[in-house]
Design an enzyme around this catalytic site. Structure first.
Site, PDB file in Angstrom:
ATOM      1  N   GLU A   1       0.856  -1.184   0.000  1.00  0.00           N
ATOM      2  CA  GLU A   1       0.000   0.000   0.000  1.00  0.00           C
ATOM      3  C   GLU A   1       0.890   1.231   0.000  1.00  0.00           C
ATOM      4  OE1 GLU A   1      -3.725   2.077   2.400  1.00  0.00           O
ATOM      5  OE2 GLU A   1      -2.244   0.941   3.543  1.00  0.00           O
TER       6      GLU A   1
ATOM      7  N   ASP B   1      -3.387  11.805  -2.089  1.00  0.00           N
ATOM      8  CA  ASP B   1      -3.470  13.252  -2.255  1.00  0.00           C
ATOM      9  C   ASP B   1      -3.826  13.554  -3.712  1.00  0.00           C
ATOM     10  OD1 ASP B   1      -2.968  16.027  -2.525  1.00  0.00           O
ATOM     11  OD2 ASP B   1      -1.466  15.955  -0.925  1.00  0.00           O
TER      12      ASP B   1
ATOM     13  N   LYS C   1      -3.857  21.000  -8.506  1.00  0.00           N
ATOM     14  CA  LYS C   1      -3.290  22.007  -9.409  1.00  0.00           C
ATOM     15  C   LYS C   1      -2.531  21.337 -10.552  1.00  0.00           C
ATOM     16  CE  LYS C   1      -2.960  25.571  -5.849  1.00  0.00           C
ATOM     17  NZ  LYS C   1      -2.084  26.491  -5.085  1.00  0.00           N
TER      18      LYS C   1
ATOM     19  N   ASP D   1     -12.343   9.399  -2.763  1.00  0.00           N
ATOM     20  CA  ASP D   1     -13.624  10.104  -2.717  1.00  0.00           C
ATOM     21  C   ASP D   1     -13.581  11.325  -3.627  1.00  0.00           C
ATOM     22  OD1 ASP D   1     -11.821  11.592  -1.067  1.00  0.00           O
ATOM     23  OD2 ASP D   1     -13.563  12.680  -0.290  1.00  0.00           O
TER      24      ASP D   1
ATOM     25  N   GLU E   1      -9.350   4.839   7.249  1.00  0.00           N
ATOM     26  CA  GLU E   1      -9.923   5.831   8.158  1.00  0.00           C
ATOM     27  C   GLU E   1     -10.726   6.873   7.384  1.00  0.00           C
ATOM     28  OE1 GLU E   1      -5.835   4.627   9.811  1.00  0.00           O
ATOM     29  OE2 GLU E   1      -6.673   5.194   7.876  1.00  0.00           O
TER      30      GLU E   1
ATOM     31  N   GLU F   1     -11.975   6.673   4.363  1.00  0.00           N
ATOM     32  CA  GLU F   1     -13.114   6.069   3.679  1.00  0.00           C
ATOM     33  C   GLU F   1     -14.322   5.983   4.602  1.00  0.00           C
ATOM     34  OE1 GLU F   1     -14.172   1.908   1.287  1.00  0.00           O
ATOM     35  OE2 GLU F   1     -12.154   2.286   2.030  1.00  0.00           O
TER      36      GLU F   1
END
Length: 217
Positions: free
Chosen positions: A46, A120, A124, A156, A197, A199
């Site tokens: 991960e 993240d 931009k 998300d 967390e 999610e």
């Protein structure tokens, strides 16, 4: 999200080199056979593990596999390490390291699954190259994944998801699964889903969770 610095986390990371590689030198080969009881087991990694809920839960559920959690922030890495030590999760190793060097840390064709969870979005345009689904990162995943290996991605962020669909498609990857609302899907993907967390927090607010699985040809 950057966590507030916790001095105990840095201390814990330094005290346990057997469990976590702290800013390893990309030029030095890592002996993973020494770090796992049986490195021949299937391996999942991960990238961007946060506080570690996903990777620690998955490792406990699947003792037949090995897991590596990569996290750049020392405080977050220390939190995962604390859980690993307290719960004796022996099939999990950690790295406090920059994912940009991931192909130098792992042998070619050694990984079965790469997980990218709530990365993240770097919205931009000038930061596009930092997104974990940018083509230079896909190059690295292709190097470390086995021929039959695959990538699993959850977010998300609709913008990042749409960008990732285009980026993976342009790279020539093939999609095995795509969902615009994972938590309202009725299939085996949801049944085996392990929440992070973030999610849990986002889904509780009613936000859709976007998900894709893809592989290289």
């Amino acid at each position: 999200m950057r966590l507030r610095n916790k001095p105990w986390a840095q201390k814990l990371v330094v005290e346990h080199p057997e469990a976590i590689l702290n800013e390893p030198d990309p030029e030095k080969k890592i002996n993973w056979e020494e770090r796992f009881d049986d490195f021949s087991k299937p391996l999942a990694i991960e990238i961007g593990s946060g506080k570690g809920q996903f990777i620690t839960t998955l490792a406990k559920k699947h003792p037949e596999m090995n897991f590596i959690g990569v996290e750049l922030q020392t405080t977050a890495a220390g939190m995962i390490l604390r859980t690993k030590l307290e719960e004796k999760i022996d099939n999990l190793q950690l790295m406090c390291a920059d994912a940009a060097n991931i192909a130098m840390y792992l042998p070619e064709n050694s990984v079965d699954v790469v997980y990218l969870n709530f990365s993240d979005p770097w919205p931009k345009t000038r930061h596009e190259k930092r997104r974990l689904t940018y083509k230079s990162f896909l190059d690295k995943y292709r190097q470390i994944l086995k021929p039959e290996g695959h990538l699993e991605f959850k977010t998300d962020n609709q913008g990042l998801f749409e960008y990732s669909l285009v980026s993976l498609n342009n790279y020539g990857m093939k999609f095995d699964y795509v969902s615009l609302d994972l938590h309202h899907a009725e299939n085996e993907i949801l049944e085996r889903n392990v929440e992070t967390e973030y999610e849990h927090k986002f889904a509780a607010k009613g936000n859709p969770i976007y998900c894709l699985h893809a592989h290289f040809e």
